[in-house]
Design an enzyme around this catalytic site. Structure first.
Site, PDB file in Angstrom:
ATOM      1  N   SER A  96      21.633  -3.727  18.899  1.00 24.61           N
ATOM      2  CA  SER A  96      21.472  -3.849  17.442  1.00 24.61           C
ATOM      3  C   SER A  96      20.966  -5.252  17.081  1.00 24.61           C
ATOM      4  O   SER A  96      19.894  -5.639  17.544  1.00 24.61           O
ATOM      5  CB  SER A  96      22.794  -3.488  16.756  1.00 24.61           C
ATOM      6  OG  SER A  96      22.608  -3.213  15.387  1.00 24.61           O
ATOM      7  N   ASP A 215      20.949   8.074  15.024  1.00 28.46           N
ATOM      8  CA  ASP A 215      21.310   6.798  14.397  1.00 28.46           C
ATOM      9  C   ASP A 215      21.193   6.869  12.875  1.00 28.46           C
ATOM     10  O   ASP A 215      20.149   7.241  12.347  1.00 28.46           O
ATOM     11  CB  ASP A 215      20.383   5.698  14.932  1.00 28.46           C
ATOM     12  CG  ASP A 215      20.974   4.312  14.807  1.00 28.46           C
ATOM     13  OD1 ASP A 215      21.642   4.038  13.808  1.00 28.46           O
ATOM     14  OD2 ASP A 215      20.752   3.504  15.737  1.00 28.46           O
ATOM     15  N   HIS A 242      24.506   5.344  16.261  1.00 36.74           N
ATOM     16  CA  HIS A 242      24.241   3.927  16.500  1.00 36.74           C
ATOM     17  C   HIS A 242      25.261   3.324  17.456  1.00 36.74           C
ATOM     18  O   HIS A 242      24.911   2.514  18.315  1.00 36.74           O
ATOM     19  CB  HIS A 242      24.251   3.160  15.178  1.00 36.74           C
ATOM     20  CG  HIS A 242      23.783   1.749  15.311  1.00 36.74           C
ATOM     21  ND1 HIS A 242      22.476   1.420  15.606  1.00 36.74           N
ATOM     22  CD2 HIS A 242      24.450   0.559  15.208  1.00 36.74           C
ATOM     23  CE1 HIS A 242      22.354   0.108  15.668  1.00 36.74           C
ATOM     24  NE2 HIS A 242      23.541  -0.442  15.440  1.00 36.74           N
TER      25      HIS A 242
END
Length: 262
Positions: A96, A215, A242
């Protein structure tokens, strides 16, 4: 049990976890997480590696009084931890926001990083949905952490995973008690500014980009954009949300093992 180390770097007290022996692998966490929260699930599958997990500003073991964060500052903290651990050449995984940090580091340190993995990453946070999300995170982190904890659970994990948790409010309470919410606000404000588009062409490491097909936090198409911008790249997909690294670590570990042994 992890060996925990600290060092002073550019006005911050940077902490990292150091586990195992073997070729070093550095893991860089995402917004709202730290090296333990994001990666504890995958650690049992990395027993053949020396794994270094730095916490950058706003998270976990690191105390950084800087009000505004930059990718360069976070990348510098990760590299300082690696140097403090006595490591020269290493493989690198970023998740991320950590994927942006890892991309910046790989572009700036091409001779030290052999293999790079970017999980659930994004080139830029400039699109309107990302801007709304990250502004909302920063606002809630400062004034209503419990609501942000609930939002992150709802959008970070799958419906099936959350349905298996009996006492969701106890999970929320633990998140509220254990997280650095002012730090998370600063990280979310950095997410708003992320742009690694100029870094990608300078990455020389053999790279694996892993996108999360389900996600809800980061557009899966962002992984395609990352892969398209980097030279020696394999793009693969995780059939998960995610936070699949936390929800289903085993299949991700299998993808990592194949990539590192190619």
């Amino acid at each position: 049990m992890s060996k925990i180390e600290h060092l002073q770097h550019d006005g911050a007290r940077v902490g990292y976890r150091d586990d195992g022996e073997g070729r070093p692998l550095v893991l860089v966490h995402g917004t709202g997480g730290d090296g333990e929260v994001n990666f504890s699930g995958v650690m049992p599958y990395l027993s053949a590696r020396r794994v270094i997990r730095p916490d950058y500003a706003g998270a976990g073991l690191t105390d950084d009084p800087a009000k505004a964060l930059t990718l360069d500052r976070l990348a510098g903290q990760v590299l300082a931890a690696v140097d403090h651990a006595g490591v020269e050449s290493f493989d690198l995984l970023g998740f991320s926001l950590g994927a942006a940090v890892a991309a910046r580091l790989a572009a700036r340190q091409p001779d030290r990083i052999e293999r790079l993995v970017l999980v659930g990453g994004f080139v830029t946070g400039a699109d309107p949905r990302s801007q709304m999300q990250f502004r909302h995170w920063a606002d809630l982190a400062r004034r209503d952490p419990a609501s942000l904890a609930r939002l992150m659970l709802l959008t970070g994990f799958s419906r099936a995973f959350l349905a298996g948790i009996d006492d969701m409010e106890s999970v929320v309470a633990e998140m509220v008690a254990s997280s650095n919410w002012q730090g998370i606000a600063r990280q979310a404000e950095l997410d708003l500014q992320v742009d690694v588009s100029s870094d990608l062409a300078d990455i020389r490491a053999h790279t694996l980009v892993l996108g999360n097909q389900q996600d809800q936090m980061v557009d899966p198409k962002a992984s395609i954009a990352l892969a398209d911008g980097i030279g020696r790249t394999t793009l693969d997909w995780i059939d998960g949300p995610h936070l699949a690294l936390m929800e289903t670590p085993k299949p991700i570990a299998e993808l990592l093992t194949r990539f590192f042994h190619d």
